[in-house]
Write an enzyme that holds these catalytic residues in place. Structure first.
Site, PDB file in Angstrom:
ATOM      1  N   HIS A 472       1.028  -2.775   1.820  1.00  0.00           N
ATOM      2  CA  HIS A 472       0.636  -3.686   0.741  1.00  0.00           C
ATOM      3  C   HIS A 472      -0.865  -3.587   0.459  1.00  0.00           C
ATOM      4  O   HIS A 472      -1.285  -3.377  -0.691  1.00  0.00           O
ATOM      5  CB  HIS A 472       1.006  -5.123   1.124  1.00  0.00           C
ATOM      6  N   GLU A 473      -1.665  -3.750   1.488  1.00  0.00           N
ATOM      7  CA  GLU A 473      -3.115  -3.718   1.278  1.00  0.00           C
ATOM      8  C   GLU A 473      -3.578  -2.342   0.808  1.00  0.00           C
ATOM      9  O   GLU A 473      -4.543  -2.233   0.040  1.00  0.00           O
ATOM     10  CB  GLU A 473      -3.850  -4.135   2.553  1.00  0.00           C
ATOM     11  N   HIS A 476      -3.559  -2.153  -2.884  1.00  0.00           N
ATOM     12  CA  HIS A 476      -4.813  -2.631  -3.470  1.00  0.00           C
ATOM     13  C   HIS A 476      -5.891  -1.544  -3.393  1.00  0.00           C
ATOM     14  O   HIS A 476      -6.664  -1.350  -4.340  1.00  0.00           O
ATOM     15  CB  HIS A 476      -5.309  -3.861  -2.713  1.00  0.00           C
ATOM     16  N   HIS A 479      -5.490   1.005  -6.038  1.00  0.00           N
ATOM     17  CA  HIS A 479      -5.940   0.456  -7.313  1.00  0.00           C
ATOM     18  C   HIS A 479      -7.458   0.579  -7.425  1.00  0.00           C
ATOM     19  O   HIS A 479      -7.999   0.993  -8.466  1.00  0.00           O
ATOM     20  CB  HIS A 479      -5.504  -1.004  -7.402  1.00  0.00           C
TER      21      HIS A 479
END
Length: 683
Positions: A472-473, A476, A479
């Site tokens: 999940h991280e 980020h 991105h």
């Protein structure tokens, strides 16, 4: 201290502008901020003193060119203040909070600057600008207006005072939570009390105790959220109760770290600020500049999901009670601290799978290299190589250089995996350097997790939840690495708050993707792959326990909304009573399924950037679930799919309206049906 002796006041000579943390000391930060504030205000004054009429170049682009030193100092400091908040850094943070708020207001509320932005915006249709430039004008005008730049001088003075008070209170909330979380770490006298934990987990608990001078004992640290992961394994009910009670007591114990008066004042001041800005509530103020638009839109979604989630949670609780009644010599009524433990028993009974037994297949380095990095390479062609010569802000943080498929430089990725007393709870991504063509910078991004550090020579074996958090991280981080924009305003994850979780949630899909899982899920001793039958059973459990998980999340999201829909005259005397009433209102007041975050440790909304915005996770998950369906329909883990997702979504950063970018990628608006199916709410 001279400018030459302060390493923060000169551009770093390290690759990608990585700050030279070996040379930076706590006493360097405040003087660097003071110099950066002065330089930025001078740059703004040069813009407002221009005698010619405002243009894109002499106003909007000039704003983007300003503040480079402040960005550099702030990114360097806030990375440290969240991940290694020593007493010296905490002291700087407390002094800095009102200064930073005052400076931001001095720029954002500058009447002369706002007039110039207004003039450019008023003539936008006449200007020869590209799409990014046009959107930049719109966002600067919208954000300054939203922040209060159109207010009169008296109102601006009050707004500035409110912002300074709120910044100080947010820092206090975070400090109190960190201190009380450390204070409430649960001490156990013997390993027998921790029966059920693995050798590695016991080793980590022993190390934690030794670091506090408690040799021979064991310490279980508390995560940011309510239900610590150890509850799923601990066989001693009293041990589970002690850990859960400690978790739920954080920052609410009538001591120096009590956050109840702090959060009540935060809520009151946010409500006053919203009224000053012309909004009925802080929630209305926040959502007005998000994709949701209004708190009513948020409420409709939360209520639509709450009833079926609570229904499913009740059915799950009944299943837990049945197994307790059938297996325990002295049956008891299931309580919150029992849920995770008996959920694993139900999972084993139904699906013949024990997720805690999977940890030997999730060795951290293999998950990182052969799972997280492998999936990114397969999708986007990027490669990662560790730079042992580059030192981050803490010895436990590792630095990786990232290259594109053609070998060109992309940026740096920093991973800070392990928990420590100076690190705030939870997991997050933040930039140290943001990409910008205007400034000629490439990105440096950080992922922070809070995995217990095992003893010397012991492997780091992750839980499935920790694997999920890492993927999940890293979403980020991708991105932040992939956004390619001209203007710093749009760099990386600078998108609407209720869109920012979308890329990270999408990246979770690769955890159980066959070629990814087969590549990283290998037994750390034998190299044996995870049994395909177990993998199939794992996939079969994707909606298992979703009543509980969705309910605890929705409860927190609604609690956030409830706090931020009160008016400035409201007097909330009893925090616990307010919580109970809010959760009862939405039908999520079941004490066996407590909210994921209670108010006194709800850092996302009282010291982070998610105030009135914690709904963002489920809001973004509509897009995420719809995107996962798209990948499945189009061949999954392929460069063609990855390149499309990178170019049309990740790569645009904040330079387009996010819903427009989503339509460009998907060919239509997102549909909610995939989310309902994923969470078992479609029945």
């Amino acid at each position: 201290m001279t400018e030459a002796s302060n390493p923060l006041l000169q551009p770093s000579e390290l690759p990608y502008g990585l700050p030279d943390y070996r040379a930076i000391r706590p006493e360097h930060y405040l003087p660097a901020f003071e110099a950066a504030f002065a330089e930025h205000l001078h740059e703004i004054s040069r813009i407002t003193m221009v005698r010619s009429m405002p243009t894109f170049e002499n106003t909007i682009e000039a704003i983007e060119r300003s503040g480079e030193l402040l960005d550099r100092v702030a990114h360097a400091f806030y990375t440290v203040s969240s991940a290694d908040a020593t007493p010296e850094i905490q002291a700087v943070d407390e002094q800095l909070a009102p200064l930073m708020a005052a400076h931001n207001d001095a720029v954002t509320l500058d009447g002369a600057l706002y007039w110039r932005v207004q003039q450019v915006h008023a003539h936008l249709a006449e200007l020869d600008l590209d799409d990014e430039q046009r959107y930049l004008v719109e966002r600067h005008h919208r954000e300054m207006t939203h922040a209060g730049a159109a207010l009169d001088d008296e109102a601006k003075a009050r707004l500035t005072a409110l912002n300074q008070q709120l910044s100080t209170l947010g820092t206090t909330f975070e400090r109190n939570l960190l201190n009380d979380t450390n204070d409430l770490a649960v001490v156990f006298e013997s390993a027998d009390e921790l029966a059920g934990l693995s050798t590695g987990e016991l080793s980590a608990a022993s190390r934690s105790a030794a670091e506090r001078g408690l040799d021979g004992k064991f310490i279980v640290s508390l995560p940011l959220f309510t239900g610590p992961p150890h509850l799923a394994q601990l066989r001693e009910r009293e041990s589970r109760r002690r850990i859960m009670d400690a978790s739920r007591a954080r920052a609410s114990r009538d001591n120096a770290n009590d956050n109840r008066p702090v959060l009540r004042e935060i809520v009151r001041l946010r409500a006053e600020r919203a009224a000053l800005l012309g909004y009925d509530s802080h929630a209305a103020y926040v959502t007005a500049d998000e994709t949701a638009g209004t708190p009513e839109a948020v409420e409709r979604m939360l209520r639509e999901l709450a009833a079926p989630s609570a229904r499913n949670a009740r059915a799950e609780r009944d299943a837990l009670q049945t197994i307790v009644d059938e297996t325990e010599n002295t049956p008891f009524t299931v309580e919150a601290h029992d849920w995770a433990f008996y959920t694993e028993k139900v999972r084993t009974a139904r699906y013949d799978i024990d997720t805690s037994a999977l940890r030997p297949w999730f060795e951290a380095e293999r998950v990182l290299q052969d799972g997280v990095f492998f999936a990114a390479t397969a999708l986007y062609g990027v490669t990662f190589s560790e730079r042992h010569d580059l030192v981050a802000y803490h010895p436990g943080a590792r630095v990786f250089e990232v290259h594109n498929a053609d070998g060109s430089d992309l940026g740096l990725y920093v991973l800070d995996l392990y928990t420590r007393d100076s690190k705030r709870g939870g997991a997050w991504m933040n930039p140290i350097v943001s990409q910008s063509r205007l400034r000629g910078t490439l990105p440096v991004v950080v992922n922070n997790l809070n995995v217990p550090l095992p003893g010397d020579g012991e492997p780091t074996l992750l839980t499935l939840d920790e694997v999920t958090t890492l993927f999940h991280e890293f979403g980020h981080a991708l991105h932040g690495l992939f956004a390619v924009v001209t203007y710093p305003h749009f760099a990386g994850t600078n998108v609407f708050r209720d869109f920012v979780e979308f890329p990270s949630q999408v990246n979770e899909m690769w955890i159980l993707w066959p070629e990814v899982l087969d590549n990283y899920a290998r037994h750390h001793e034998t190299g044996e792959p995870l049994d395909p039958a177990i993998v199939e059973r794992l996939r079969a459990t994707e909606t298992f326990n979703q009543g509980h998980d969705t309910s605890e999340y929705l409860a927190a999201a609604w609690l956030d909304q409830a706090w931020h829909r009160v008016g400035p005259e409201a007097d909330v005397a009893d925090v616990a009573a307010f919580e109970a009433a809010a959760l009862a209102d939405i039908g999520l007041g079941d004490p066996v399924v407590p909210t994921r975050y209670s108010s006194t440790y709800f850092a996302h909304v009282f010291s982070g950037g998610y105030s009135a915005g914690y709904y963002s996770y489920i809001w973004s998950e509509v897009l995420d679930a719809d995107t996962v369906d798209w990948f499945r329909e189009n061949g999954g883990l392929t460069r063609e799919n990855g390149d499309r997702f990178r170019a049309r979504l990740l790569g645009v950063g904040g330079s387009r309206n996010p819903l427009d970018a989503y339509r460009d990628f998907r060919g239509r608006d997102a549909e909610i049906a995939p989310l309902l199916k994923r969470r078992g709410l479609d029945a």
